[in-house]
Design a protein around this motif. Sequence first.
Motif, PDB file in Angstrom:
ATOM      1  N   PRO A 187     -22.506  73.813  -5.521  1.00 17.88           N
ATOM      2  CA  PRO A 187     -21.335  74.703  -5.442  1.00 17.88           C
ATOM      3  C   PRO A 187     -21.519  75.953  -6.320  1.00 17.88           C
ATOM      4  CG  PRO A 187     -20.636  72.435  -5.682  1.00 17.88           C
ATOM      5  CD  PRO A 187     -22.129  72.452  -5.896  1.00 17.88           C
ATOM      6  N   LEU A 188     -21.193  77.095  -5.754  1.00 16.76           N
ATOM      7  CA  LEU A 188     -21.441  78.388  -6.409  1.00 16.76           C
ATOM      8  C   LEU A 188     -20.157  79.067  -6.863  1.00 16.76           C
ATOM      9  CD1 LEU A 188     -24.010  79.856  -3.847  1.00 16.76           C
ATOM     10  CD2 LEU A 188     -24.514  78.654  -6.000  1.00 16.76           C
ATOM     11  N   THR A 189     -20.326  79.937  -7.830  1.00 13.62           N
ATOM     12  CA  THR A 189     -19.299  80.889  -8.233  1.00 13.62           C
ATOM     13  C   THR A 189     -19.915  82.268  -8.103  1.00 13.62           C
ATOM     14  OG1 THR A 189     -18.238  79.357  -9.753  1.00 13.62           O
ATOM     15  CG2 THR A 189     -17.847  81.695 -10.129  1.00 13.62           C
ATOM     16  N   VAL A 190     -19.213  83.173  -7.444  1.00 18.43           N
ATOM     17  CA  VAL A 190     -19.712  84.521  -7.180  1.00 18.43           C
ATOM     18  C   VAL A 190     -18.746  85.540  -7.770  1.00 18.43           C
ATOM     19  CG1 VAL A 190     -20.452  86.157  -5.400  1.00 18.43           C
ATOM     20  CG2 VAL A 190     -20.708  83.697  -5.005  1.00 18.43           C
ATOM     21  N   ALA A 191     -19.295  86.479  -8.545  1.00 14.09           N
ATOM     22  CA  ALA A 191     -18.497  87.560  -9.127  1.00 14.09           C
ATOM     23  C   ALA A 191     -19.098  88.894  -8.715  1.00 14.09           C
ATOM     24  CB  ALA A 191     -18.499  87.456 -10.657  1.00 14.09           C
ATOM     25  N   VAL A 192     -18.237  89.842  -8.360  1.00 17.56           N
ATOM     26  CA  VAL A 192     -18.671  91.211  -8.067  1.00 17.56           C
ATOM     27  C   VAL A 192     -17.945  92.135  -9.030  1.00 17.56           C
ATOM     28  CG1 VAL A 192     -18.763  93.059  -6.355  1.00 17.56           C
ATOM     29  CG2 VAL A 192     -19.096  90.678  -5.635  1.00 17.56           C
ATOM     30  N   LEU A 193     -18.731  92.957  -9.719  1.00 18.56           N
ATOM     31  CA  LEU A 193     -18.197  93.949 -10.648  1.00 18.56           C
ATOM     32  C   LEU A 193     -18.400  95.340 -10.083  1.00 18.56           C
ATOM     33  CD1 LEU A 193     -19.694  92.656 -14.038  1.00 18.56           C
ATOM     34  CD2 LEU A 193     -17.633  91.884 -12.842  1.00 18.56           C
ATOM     35  N   ASP A 194     -17.503  96.260 -10.423  1.00 16.57           N
ATOM     36  CA  ASP A 194     -17.696  97.657 -10.022  1.00 16.57           C
ATOM     37  C   ASP A 194     -18.678  98.318 -10.986  1.00 16.57           C
ATOM     38  OD1 ASP A 194     -16.245  98.448 -12.324  1.00 16.57           O
ATOM     39  OD2 ASP A 194     -14.446  98.926 -11.179  1.00 16.57           O
ATOM     40  N   ALA A 195     -18.980  99.586 -10.756  1.00 17.33           N
ATOM     41  CA  ALA A 195     -19.978 100.293 -11.565  1.00 17.33           C
ATOM     42  C   ALA A 195     -19.579 100.389 -13.034  1.00 17.33           C
ATOM     43  CB  ALA A 195     -20.229 101.680 -10.985  1.00 17.33           C
ATOM     44  N   GLY A 196     -18.312 100.282 -13.337  1.00 14.89           N
ATOM     45  CA  GLY A 196     -17.839 100.322 -14.718  1.00 14.89           C
ATOM     46  C   GLY A 196     -17.778  98.956 -15.377  1.00 14.89           C
ATOM     47  N   GLY A 197     -18.210  97.913 -14.663  1.00 11.66           N
ATOM     48  CA  GLY A 197     -18.237  96.568 -15.222  1.00 11.66           C
ATOM     49  C   GLY A 197     -16.941  95.802 -15.093  1.00 11.66           C
ATOM     50  N   HIS A 198     -16.018  96.297 -14.277  1.00 13.68           N
ATOM     51  CA  HIS A 198     -14.735  95.615 -14.078  1.00 13.68           C
ATOM     52  C   HIS A 198     -14.824  94.636 -12.914  1.00 13.68           C
ATOM     53  CE1 HIS A 198     -13.714  99.553 -15.924  1.00 13.68           C
ATOM     54  NE2 HIS A 198     -13.155  98.712 -16.766  1.00 13.68           N
ATOM     55  N   LEU A 199     -14.214  93.479 -13.065  1.00 11.60           N
ATOM     56  CA  LEU A 199     -14.217  92.469 -12.018  1.00 11.60           C
ATOM     57  C   LEU A 199     -13.432  92.951 -10.803  1.00 11.60           C
ATOM     58  CD1 LEU A 199     -15.027  89.538 -11.284  1.00 11.60           C
ATOM     59  CD2 LEU A 199     -12.824  88.823 -12.255  1.00 11.60           C
ATOM     60  N   VAL A 200     -14.070  92.904  -9.632  1.00 13.16           N
ATOM     61  CA  VAL A 200     -13.428  93.289  -8.377  1.00 13.16           C
ATOM     62  C   VAL A 200     -13.082  92.047  -7.562  1.00 13.16           C
ATOM     63  CG1 VAL A 200     -13.689  94.593  -6.222  1.00 13.16           C
ATOM     64  CG2 VAL A 200     -14.649  95.501  -8.340  1.00 13.16           C
ATOM     65  N   ALA A 201     -14.005  91.079  -7.527  1.00 12.02           N
ATOM     66  CA  ALA A 201     -13.771  89.869  -6.737  1.00 12.02           C
ATOM     67  C   ALA A 201     -14.506  88.702  -7.373  1.00 12.02           C
ATOM     68  CB  ALA A 201     -14.250  90.066  -5.303  1.00 12.02           C
ATOM     69  N   LEU A 202     -13.889  87.524  -7.287  1.00  8.39           N
ATOM     70  CA  LEU A 202     -14.513  86.307  -7.799  1.00  8.39           C
ATOM     71  C   LEU A 202     -14.013  85.127  -6.978  1.00  8.39           C
ATOM     72  CD1 LEU A 202     -15.525  85.169 -11.165  1.00  8.39           C
ATOM     73  CD2 LEU A 202     -13.806  83.736 -10.091  1.00  8.39           C
ATOM     74  N   LYS A 203     -14.935  84.280  -6.572  1.00  3.76           N
ATOM     75  CA  LYS A 203     -14.587  83.019  -5.922  1.00  3.76           C
ATOM     76  C   LYS A 203     -15.430  81.920  -6.546  1.00  3.76           C
ATOM     77  CE  LYS A 203     -12.985  84.561  -1.378  1.00  3.76           C
ATOM     78  NZ  LYS A 203     -13.161  84.391   0.091  1.00  3.76           N
TER      79      LYS A 203
END
Length: 146
Positions: free
Chosen positions: A26-42
């Motif tokens: 089971p995975l956890t995925v995080a996407v950050l924007d160019a400024g290092g702010h969290l945009v999406a996480l599941k």
Amino acid sequence: MSISLTKALEIVDAALAKGREMAFEPLTVAVLDAGGHLVALKREDRSGILRPDVAIGKAWGALGMGFGSRELGERAVKVPHFMNALMAASGGRFVPVAGGVLILSGGDVIGAVGISGDTSDNDEICCLAGIAAAGYVGQTGFRPPQ
């Protein structure tokens, strides 16, 4: 330019689909924007409670240094004193192992994806699959300026 929520969610969903296709843990995925702010996480069911922090740390380290977390891990072995300094300077916010990949659009960094849950190599496979599915290029290692 930075990554949009719509594209971040595409990356997350495609990365998770790749993990299921390959029967990864089971995975956890995080996407950050160019400024290092969290945009999406599941976080998938049964993915450990530290996995979000690890996934964010992989992506954040890639953004902070300008290259994928695989390269950070390789440098940690070669120059551990520098990595210790980076850990101190960042307040321990980054994780120097594979699974943190820069997201490029037209050669510009627009964000990063970090994954935790399986082996670091498998996490990186899912990062790249998610990024490609959203129509971007993933950068995993250091590329010297030309």
